[in-house]
Write a protein that holds these residues in place. Structure first.
Motif, mmCIF file in Angstrom:
data_model
loop_
_atom_site.group_PDB
_atom_site.id
_atom_site.type_symbol
_atom_site.label_atom_id
_atom_site.label_comp_id
_atom_site.label_asym_id
_atom_site.label_seq_id
_atom_site.Cartn_x
_atom_site.Cartn_y
_atom_site.Cartn_z
ATOM 1 N N ARG A 1 0.823 -1.215 0.000
ATOM 2 C CA ARG A 1 0.000 0.000 0.000
ATOM 3 C C ARG A 1 0.854 1.262 0.000
ATOM 4 N N LEU A 2 2.177 1.107 -0.091
ATOM 5 C CA LEU A 2 3.023 2.300 -0.099
ATOM 6 C C LEU A 2 4.122 2.153 -1.150
ATOM 7 N N ALA A 3 4.743 3.287 -1.471
ATOM 8 C CA ALA A 3 5.894 3.249 -2.363
ATOM 9 C C ALA A 3 6.971 4.137 -1.774
ATOM 10 N N TYR A 4 8.207 3.728 -1.983
ATOM 11 C CA TYR A 4 9.347 4.378 -1.321
ATOM 12 C C TYR A 4 10.377 4.781 -2.380
ATOM 13 N N VAL A 5 10.885 5.997 -2.245
ATOM 14 C CA VAL A 5 11.987 6.451 -3.101
ATOM 15 C C VAL A 5 13.155 6.822 -2.195
ATOM 16 N N ARG B 1 5.104 -4.718 -5.885
ATOM 17 C CA ARG B 1 4.183 -3.944 -5.067
ATOM 18 C C ARG B 1 2.740 -4.312 -5.379
ATOM 19 N N GLY B 2 2.538 -5.033 -6.460
ATOM 20 C CA GLY B 2 1.189 -5.441 -6.789
ATOM 21 C C GLY B 2 0.651 -4.834 -8.067
ATOM 22 N N GLY B 3 1.551 -4.411 -8.960
ATOM 23 C CA GLY B 3 1.088 -4.011 -10.286
ATOM 24 C C GLY B 3 1.184 -2.527 -10.566
ATOM 25 N N THR B 4 1.478 -2.207 -11.819
ATOM 26 C CA THR B 4 1.541 -0.804 -12.233
ATOM 27 C C THR B 4 0.495 -0.551 -13.307
ATOM 28 N N ASP B 5 0.182 0.719 -13.466
ATOM 29 C CA ASP B 5 -0.755 1.132 -14.495
ATOM 30 C C ASP B 5 0.072 1.521 -15.730
ATOM 31 N N PRO B 6 -0.004 0.750 -16.824
ATOM 32 C CA PRO B 6 0.873 0.995 -17.975
ATOM 33 C C PRO B 6 0.721 2.409 -18.546
ATOM 34 N N ALA B 7 -0.491 2.915 -18.578
ATOM 35 C CA ALA B 7 -0.706 4.251 -19.148
ATOM 36 C C ALA B 7 -0.005 5.306 -18.295
ATOM 37 N N ARG B 8 -0.132 5.139 -16.989
ATOM 38 C CA ARG B 8 0.489 6.069 -16.072
ATOM 39 C C ARG B 8 2.011 5.983 -16.162
#
Lengths: 296, 531
Positions: A77-81, A104-111
């Motif tokens: 539920r989080l992302a870290y940089v 993390r459970g998948g990315t949105d290709p368009a985004r």
């Protein structure tokens, strides 16, 4: 409910105390600035929140869970940089973005495509051939392309050029619009001033100040520069609430506690004001004050 | 060359323990072997021993052909000389890459180059320090051999030979450091060159064909032995490594002129814009990261096994040429069959330790990933520590075990072809499998340390290095047996010479599993720190 709750968290490495009873809250949906110079404990705090480090004492809550024992579930539920992004030498930027997104459970290709465009990033290069700024962009795209509730950003713009920094600010503004919570650690004050709803200032492992910018300013001093009709009386420099006064004939430059501002103003006007400027403190001054005082 | 002086001091400062440890360890082996000569070689029986050794392909392939075994000096050169030369080469390759390409890759050289520093100064400084270490090794060996009473001329030839072979590989390391942008690849290139040179001389020296034997001249690791220390020294042979070293170092400097700072001559290629669908788990990432290394080691080991296996049939030739050997071996309680088996056993026990090096290296990637901050990135996602550790363990446990079985099978191919008895392939493969728990135990130690005391990770390398020295040259060092037997492989049965010992194999596997489990528990509890 708060997205992040740290209550008297202490973390020691051998004899050095990295976090010394740190307490802070980040409300859900806010962009929270986390200010402090190098070595003040910002990254340690974020690593505790990520469950990479175990706090020696105190309690930490993240998205309603325990960052140590519920780590993998919370991490979806989080992302870290990280501040210094290390990429695998033999993986391309695009591969890293996809790998981290999927873990993390998948990315949105368009985004993903839109972000690559926005940050002007070439995803076909191998890890070692990216510059520091571009490595950071890889991690930023990976973080922003996944649909998460919380972003933990550890000095994410330290390698970006001004153009990209502007892009970054625009993206974070969008994220806030979508209701995401952001913890933005930084020592670039203008960035925090632009982006953040609330700010916590950390020093030697403790949060020394926390609140909205307006609240923080309220507790502080205003710079007053006045040109008077009569010579400035010596007594004014030692009046209650007046600090760092410089007297130069008819002219006075001083810092005034906000609580005493009315009193000082009426004394000045009694002397006859020819011109006056008052400047509210910038975040930078707030920040420096905290650190100056600690130095003394 | 501006700033060379300070750069040399810097490289010396940063690598002093590295070189000191290598030089001391290598130097210690040499006089110890010479001192043990009297115990090993019975003066009355020397001629027979020499005849046996000269004609035994196993010994020749592993150690090189003996020249003069009637003196302690000649014996030492034969028994540990080529091993020491190869080790000096490894020291030089690792040392040069470590103070040149690794520093450049980490961005430290850039800082130096921005100061008043010549373009080639960092490279030359790194090489000079490596040459200094090689020279120190040479002087130490020559002095210690003279000190135990060996002739001065031979000792000087021995020391100079080792130093110059080291210098040659300093050149190899310097060239490799120009070719690739990554220190890891540069080290691999250098070590591969060394491994190829060692295999070339093993095949040449083990061969019964006079023409094939001449190929040993093409192998830099053999040049020290070809000088024939203590046996009417051929001083001119020393010109071979000296000239090669100069040529390679000149080449490296020339290559450095033709490349940009921070890049290698081999341009970095572009890759995929999107990851393949399978790259979605920690396991997939680890397999991707380790793929190259596993394939490289497998190919290298199988080629080695093939080359060594081709020597096994030479025993028949040997027995034909020297019929009295058959009598000797029969008297010692074994026939020609056992001779071939003993050859496989001897090689497998060395390969088993080498493969443990592979296992530890594969697993130590996890520590490197943590140090570089890669692990932090992965662990900030849904990946758990258990799965990340498990992914590394799977590769580090499985790949080396399969390599050991494959090496056994491939090594026996030639013998099976010659005799028509294909059962031996399975038999020697099984012998490899029986030694696998030793590597697993070493891996268990590595995991235990990584889980509870990551700073002590070097202890694993001590276990591996100890085992390697014991299995290679341990018998020649006059040490008590319990000490030479103190390796993870000693309790395991050496098939097919010994009988299968399930208790040892299963016990060792169980112990390894216990250490792995304990390590995993520690890993899930400790802090993940990066630099």
């Amino acid at each position: 409910m708060n997205a992040i709750e740290l209550q008297a968290v202490t973390k020691r490495f051998g004899r050095t105390t990295a976090l010394d009873g740190l307490t802070m809250q980040v409300a859900t949906g806010e962009v929270h600035g986390f200010l402090g110079p190098n070595g003040s404990g910002k990254s340690t705090t974020i690593r505790v929140l990520l469950g990479l480090l175990r706090a020696d004492s105190g309690t930490a809550r993240l998205l309603g869970g325990d960052p140590w024992s519920d780590a993998p579930a919370l991490h979806r539920r989080l992302a870290y940089v990280p501040g210094d992004v290390a990429l695998w030498p033999n993986l391309t930027g695009g591969e890293v973005i996809d790998l981290l997104g999927r873990l993390r459970g998948g990315t949105d290709p368009a985004r993903r495509a839109a972000l690559l465009e926005r940050f002007d990033l070439d995803p076909t290069k191998k890890g070692t051939t990216y510059s520091k700024g571009n490595r950071q962009k890889v991690a930023l795209v990976a973080a922003l392309a996944s649909d998460v509730e919380l972003l933990l950003l550890d000095e994410p713009t330290s390698g970006l050029d001004p153009l990209m920094e502007a892009q970054f600010r625009a993206v974070i503004a969008d994220e806030r619009g979508r209701g995401r919570t952001v913890l933005l650690s930084s020592h670039i004050l203008s960035e925090v001033e632009h982006l953040c709803d609330r700010v916590s200032i950390i020093r030697s492992g403790q949060v020394v100040e926390s609140g909205t910018l307006a609240e923080l300013r309220h507790l502080t001093r205003t710079l007053v520069v006045a040109e008077l009709a009569a010579p400035v009386p010596e007594g004014l420099a030692t009046a209650p609430g007046v600090h760092d006064a410089e007297l130069d004939g008819h002219r006075i430059t001083c810092q005034v506690d906000d609580t005493e501002l009315g009193q000082v103003m009426s004394r000045l006007s009694a002397l006859g004001i020819r011109s006056i400027t008052s400047t509210p403190p910038t975040l930078e001054e707030l920040f420096l004050r905290h650190y100056d005082e600690s130095g003394r | 060359m501006t700033g060379l002086g300070s750069l040399v001091r810097l490289a010396l400062r940063r690598s002093r323990w590295f070189y000191l440890a290598w030089v001391l360890a290598l130097t210690a082996v040499v006089p110890l072997t010479a001192a043990a000569y009297e115990q090993i070689v019975d003066p009355g029986n020397a001629d027979l021993l020499i005849a046996t050794m000269t004609n035994n392909p196993t010994m020749r392939a592993m150690l090189g052909p003996p020249v003069d075994l009637t003196s302690a000096g000649g014996f030492t050169v034969w028994r540990v000389g080529t091993f020491a030369a190869a080790m000096a080469g490894i020291m030089a390759v690792l040392g040069v890459v470590r103070s040149t390409r690794a520093e450049e890759e980490d961005g430290r050289t850039e800082l130096l180059r921005s100061g008043a520093t010549g373009r080639h100064a960092p490279l030359v400084a790194g090489v000079l320090v490596a040459l200094l270490a090689c020279a120190a090794l040479g002087v130490a060996v020559a002095a210690s051999m003279t000190a135990v009473g060996e002739p001065v001329a031979g000792s000087v030839a021995f020391g100079a030979g080792l130093a110059l072979v080291g210098a040659t590989f300093a050149g190899v390391g310097a060239v490799a450091a120009q070719l690739t942008a990554s220190a890891r690849t540069a080290k691999a290139l250098g070590l591969w060159t060394l491994a190829a040179a060692y295999t070339l001389r093993a095949v040449a020296d083990g061969s019964t064909d006079e023409a094939v034997r001449q190929l040993a001249w093409g192998s830099p690791v053999q040049w020290m032995a070809l000088t024939r220390p203590y046996a009417d020294e051929r001083w001119w042979v020393l010109a071979l490594p000296a000239v090669t070293a100069v040529v390679l170092l000149t080449l490296a400097v020339g290559l450095e002129t033709r490349r940009d700072h921070g890049s290698g001559l081999w341009a970095a290629r572009r890759g995929r814009a999107e990851a393949v669908a399978s790259l979605a788990t920690p396991g997939a990432l680890v397999r991707r990261l380790q793929r190259g290394q596993v394939i490289g080691w497998t190919i290298g080991l199988l080629l080695f096994a093939l080359a060594m296996g081709s020597l096994s049939t030479a025993f028949d030739d040997m027995l034909e040429q020297v019929p009295q050997l058959r009598l000797i071996f029969q008297r010692m309680g074994g026939g020609a069959e056992q001779l071939v088996d003993a050859f496989f056993v001897a090689l497998l026990s060395i390969v088993a330790v080498l493969i443990a090096v592979v296992a530890v290296q594969l697993f130590s990637r996890l520590a490197a990933e943590e140090e570089r901050g890669h692990a932090e990135l992965v662990l900030s996602t849904g990946a758990t520590r258990g799965r990340l550790l498990g992914a590394y363990l799977l590769v580090a446990a499985l790949a080396p075990a399969l390599m050991l079985v494959a090496v056994g099978a491939v090594m026996a191919l030639n013998q099976a072809r010659a005799t028509g008895d294909w059962g031996i392939v399975a038999e020697v493969a099984g012998a490899g499998a029986a030694l696998a728990p030793g590597g697993l135990l070493v891996l268990g130690i590595a995991v235990l340390l990584h889980g509870w005391a990551p700073r002590l990770a070097w202890l694993t390398w001590v276990v591996v290095a100890w085992s390697l020295v014991m299995v290679w040259v341990g018998a020649a060092l006059d040490l008590p047996e319990w000490l030479t037997e103190l390796t993870p492989w000693s309790p395991l049965p050496q098939l097919p010479v010994e009988d299968m010992d399930w208790l040892a194999v299963l016990g060792m596997t169980g112990l390894a599993a216990l250490l792995l489990g304990l390590g995993a528990v520690g890993y899930r509890r400790r802090d993940i720190t990066s630099t």
